[in-house]
Design a protein around this motif. Sequence first.
Motif, PDB file in Angstrom:
ATOM      1  N   HIS A   1      -6.191   8.825  -0.892  1.00 34.57           N
ATOM      2  CA  HIS A   1      -7.109   8.535  -2.228  1.00 34.57           C
ATOM      3  C   HIS A   1      -6.738   9.675  -3.146  1.00 34.57           C
ATOM      4  N   ARG A   2      -7.148  10.528  -4.019  1.00 34.20           N
ATOM      5  CA  ARG A   2      -6.893  10.694  -4.885  1.00 34.20           C
ATOM      6  C   ARG A   2      -8.441  11.966  -5.558  1.00 34.20           C
ATOM      7  N   HIS A   3      -9.476  11.623  -5.180  1.00 41.25           N
ATOM      8  CA  HIS A   3     -10.420  12.449  -5.699  1.00 41.25           C
ATOM      9  C   HIS A   3     -11.486  11.881  -4.365  1.00 41.25           C
ATOM     10  N   VAL A   4     -12.887  12.654  -4.417  1.00 40.57           N
ATOM     11  CA  VAL A   4     -13.669  12.521  -3.308  1.00 40.57           C
ATOM     12  C   VAL A   4     -14.249  11.181  -3.562  1.00 40.57           C
ATOM     13  N   ILE A   5     -14.658  10.284  -4.803  1.00 40.14           N
ATOM     14  CA  ILE A   5     -14.890   8.884  -4.958  1.00 40.14           C
ATOM     15  C   ILE A   5     -14.104   8.250  -4.250  1.00 40.14           C
ATOM     16  N   ASP A   6     -12.294   8.114  -3.939  1.00 39.22           N
ATOM     17  CA  ASP A   6     -11.854   7.165  -3.819  1.00 39.22           C
ATOM     18  C   ASP A   6     -12.060   7.352  -2.254  1.00 39.22           C
ATOM     19  N   LYS A   7     -12.177   8.160  -1.930  1.00 34.95           N
ATOM     20  CA  LYS A   7     -12.699   8.951  -0.132  1.00 34.95           C
ATOM     21  C   LYS A   7     -13.787   7.807   0.049  1.00 34.95           C
ATOM     22  N   ILE A   8     -14.660   7.915  -1.355  1.00 28.18           N
ATOM     23  CA  ILE A   8     -16.034   7.960  -0.108  1.00 28.18           C
ATOM     24  C   ILE A   8     -15.781   5.401  -0.585  1.00 28.18           C
ATOM     25  N   ARG A   9     -15.048   5.447  -1.890  1.00 24.64           N
ATOM     26  CA  ARG A   9     -14.894   4.065  -1.466  1.00 24.64           C
ATOM     27  C   ARG A   9     -13.817   3.443  -0.875  1.00 24.64           C
ATOM     28  N   ARG A  10     -12.959   4.379  -0.080  1.00 27.02           N
ATOM     29  CA  ARG A  10     -11.463   4.381   0.391  1.00 27.02           C
ATOM     30  C   ARG A  10     -12.030   2.068   0.764  1.00 27.02           C
ATOM     31  N   PHE A  11     -12.902   1.577   2.105  1.00 35.50           N
ATOM     32  CA  PHE A  11     -12.707   0.350   2.527  1.00 35.50           C
ATOM     33  C   PHE A  11     -12.929  -0.373   0.992  1.00 35.50           C
ATOM     34  N   ARG A  12     -13.230  -0.081   0.344  1.00 38.56           N
ATOM     35  CA  ARG A  12     -13.228  -1.560  -0.873  1.00 38.56           C
ATOM     36  C   ARG A  12     -11.726  -0.980  -1.236  1.00 38.56           C
ATOM     37  N   LEU A  13     -11.697  -0.133  -1.967  1.00 38.71           N
ATOM     38  CA  LEU A  13     -10.370   0.420  -2.184  1.00 38.71           C
ATOM     39  C   LEU A  13      -9.385   0.119  -2.008  1.00 38.71           C
ATOM     40  N   HIS A  14      -8.760  -0.546  -0.373  1.00 37.91           N
ATOM     41  CA  HIS A  14      -8.429  -0.317   0.295  1.00 37.91           C
ATOM     42  C   HIS A  14      -8.036  -1.615   0.145  1.00 37.91           C
ATOM     43  N   ALA A  15      -9.269  -2.268   0.856  1.00 32.81           N
ATOM     44  CA  ALA A  15      -9.311  -3.559   1.004  1.00 32.81           C
ATOM     45  C   ALA A  15      -8.796  -4.747   0.030  1.00 32.81           C
ATOM     46  N   ARG A  16      -8.726  -3.984  -1.619  1.00 36.48           N
ATOM     47  CA  ARG A  16      -8.058  -4.601  -3.140  1.00 36.48           C
ATOM     48  C   ARG A  16      -7.257  -4.467  -2.975  1.00 36.48           C
ATOM     49  N   LYS A  17      -6.099  -3.356  -2.371  1.00 40.42           N
ATOM     50  CA  LYS A  17      -4.945  -3.416  -2.504  1.00 40.42           C
ATOM     51  C   LYS A  17      -3.961  -4.617  -0.778  1.00 40.42           C
ATOM     52  N   VAL A  18      -4.975  -4.640   0.301  1.00 36.65           N
ATOM     53  CA  VAL A  18      -5.025  -5.737   1.116  1.00 36.65           C
ATOM     54  C   VAL A  18      -4.887  -7.194   0.244  1.00 36.65           C
ATOM     55  N   ASP A  19      -6.129  -7.502  -0.223  1.00 42.04           N
ATOM     56  CA  ASP A  19      -6.215  -8.876  -1.433  1.00 42.04           C
ATOM     57  C   ASP A  19      -5.129  -8.838  -1.978  1.00 42.04           C
ATOM     58  N   GLN A  20      -4.302  -7.619  -2.816  1.00 42.35           N
ATOM     59  CA  GLN A  20      -3.314  -8.446  -3.833  1.00 42.35           C
ATOM     60  C   GLN A  20      -2.661  -8.585  -3.291  1.00 42.35           C
ATOM     61  N   LEU A  21      -1.979  -7.836  -1.684  1.00 37.50           N
ATOM     62  CA  LEU A  21      -0.535  -8.792  -1.687  1.00 37.50           C
ATOM     63  C   LEU A  21      -1.011  -9.962  -0.495  1.00 37.50           C
TER      64      LEU A  21
ATOM     65  N   VAL B   1      -6.516 -11.455  12.835  1.00 37.26           N
ATOM     66  CA  VAL B   1      -7.669 -10.544  13.745  1.00 37.26           C
ATOM     67  C   VAL B   1      -6.929  -9.106  13.556  1.00 37.26           C
ATOM     68  N   ALA B   2      -7.807  -8.439  13.155  1.00 38.84           N
ATOM     69  CA  ALA B   2      -8.506  -7.389  12.439  1.00 38.84           C
ATOM     70  C   ALA B   2      -8.429  -5.857  13.124  1.00 38.84           C
ATOM     71  N   ASN B   3      -6.986  -5.298  14.042  1.00 43.43           N
ATOM     72  CA  ASN B   3      -7.507  -4.590  15.185  1.00 43.43           C
ATOM     73  C   ASN B   3      -7.727  -2.407  15.006  1.00 43.43           C
ATOM     74  N   LEU B   4      -8.043  -2.193  15.804  1.00 42.63           N
ATOM     75  CA  LEU B   4      -9.357  -0.828  15.062  1.00 42.63           C
ATOM     76  C   LEU B   4     -10.045  -1.048  14.282  1.00 42.63           C
ATOM     77  N   HIS B   5     -11.150   0.562  14.309  1.00 43.83           N
ATOM     78  CA  HIS B   5     -11.613   0.471  13.400  1.00 43.83           C
ATOM     79  C   HIS B   5     -11.726   0.589  11.859  1.00 43.83           C
ATOM     80  N   TYR B   6     -10.557   1.514  10.947  1.00 46.00           N
ATOM     81  CA  TYR B   6     -10.609   1.468   9.900  1.00 46.00           C
ATOM     82  C   TYR B   6     -10.227  -0.065   9.391  1.00 46.00           C
TER      83      TYR B   6
END
Length: 378
Positions: A75-95, A107-112
């Motif tokens: 994350h680059r700033h606080v807003i990114d940190k708050i939205r990190r799950f959705r932003l990271h999910a977007r990168k996964v969807d792109q892949l 199967v998703a492993n581990l809490h994050y």
Amino acid sequence: MTKYPQEVETVQVSEPRQVLFITDHLGGGGAPVSILGLAKVLTTQGMAVTIVVLSDKVWQPIPEGVNVLRVPFSHRHVIDKIRRFRLHARKVDQLLTRLSLSFDLVVANLHYSHEVIRHTQLAQQAWLCIRTDPGEALLNKKGIAQYKQRRRLRSLYKGSRVIAISHGILESLAKHGAPPAVGKVIYNVIDVEAIHALMEGAVEYDDYVVYVSRLNLRQKRYDRLFRAYQASGIAQPLVVIGDGEEEAAGRLIREMGLENRVILLGKKDNPYPYIRQARLLVLTSDYEGFGRVLAEALVCGTPVVSTDCPSGPREILRNDLSAYLVPLHDEAALARQIAAAIEHPPTISPGHYARFSPDTIADQYRWLMSTEPVSHDL
């Protein structure tokens, strides 16, 4: 003479089953070992296994044929940190869009990873594999902090599709008001053949007791280990294998006057010869997801004594071995059982660990691909 064309039999070649594992990391700890062990056996059985790692932490050797893809996020700033799950999910969807694959099992492993996957295109298909007692997150929390943590558990797991590596994990979810829509218990894979091949090396000690785990006071309770070992009165030295809080553990050893009896060896890439040649392995945790080292010790033919902590040891030490479980906070009983196991060790047989064999566990994951479960596996 007329020549007729040969009749050619058409062979239908089925595509391999596509399996996707998503994990926070493939670094240290038991979870990466378990994920890669499962990936190895499924690949050996002809499946195509992809592991998406949500960080750059890939420290473990990757089995041949397993495809590992890193998708880190910072994350680059606080807003990114708050939205990190959705932003990271977007990168996964792109892949996933680039891969253009249809997965038979996700199967998703581990809490994050659990938090990220529920915001991806695979949210409805994915199983959330829980590898530690979810109630652990509530320890030492009170009031509003405990309420918020319990609400997170319910938001994430209530109504989801869950794989638990022990029955105790599903029971803990229910206890905290987060029962899944579908829950299936599938134990960790224990690679018996690999352990048997690795356990025959020489070690520099004989006639000793061994502890193999992270040195983590909060969960693993090496303070309890040292006190019970001292109170047991046994003559054998205690060999400790694992990294972590080594400096703090060393101070405690000196304070207890155990410098000449407790040996801190640090982490070993191959701990199995030490387990194999020990008289006894001891586990003193406050909680576990499974307690993998207990099953590995049984594969090595080594007796074990463990605290009866949530949630795995009771499911590993069953029947005749259940006598070597001791109440969680009874250090006197732990000391007595250590001495008793040294004096009269049980005989370990393959029947004690057959439930964790690669073929057995792989069959249960195959079942997930072919059946839509409809009830909890409690």
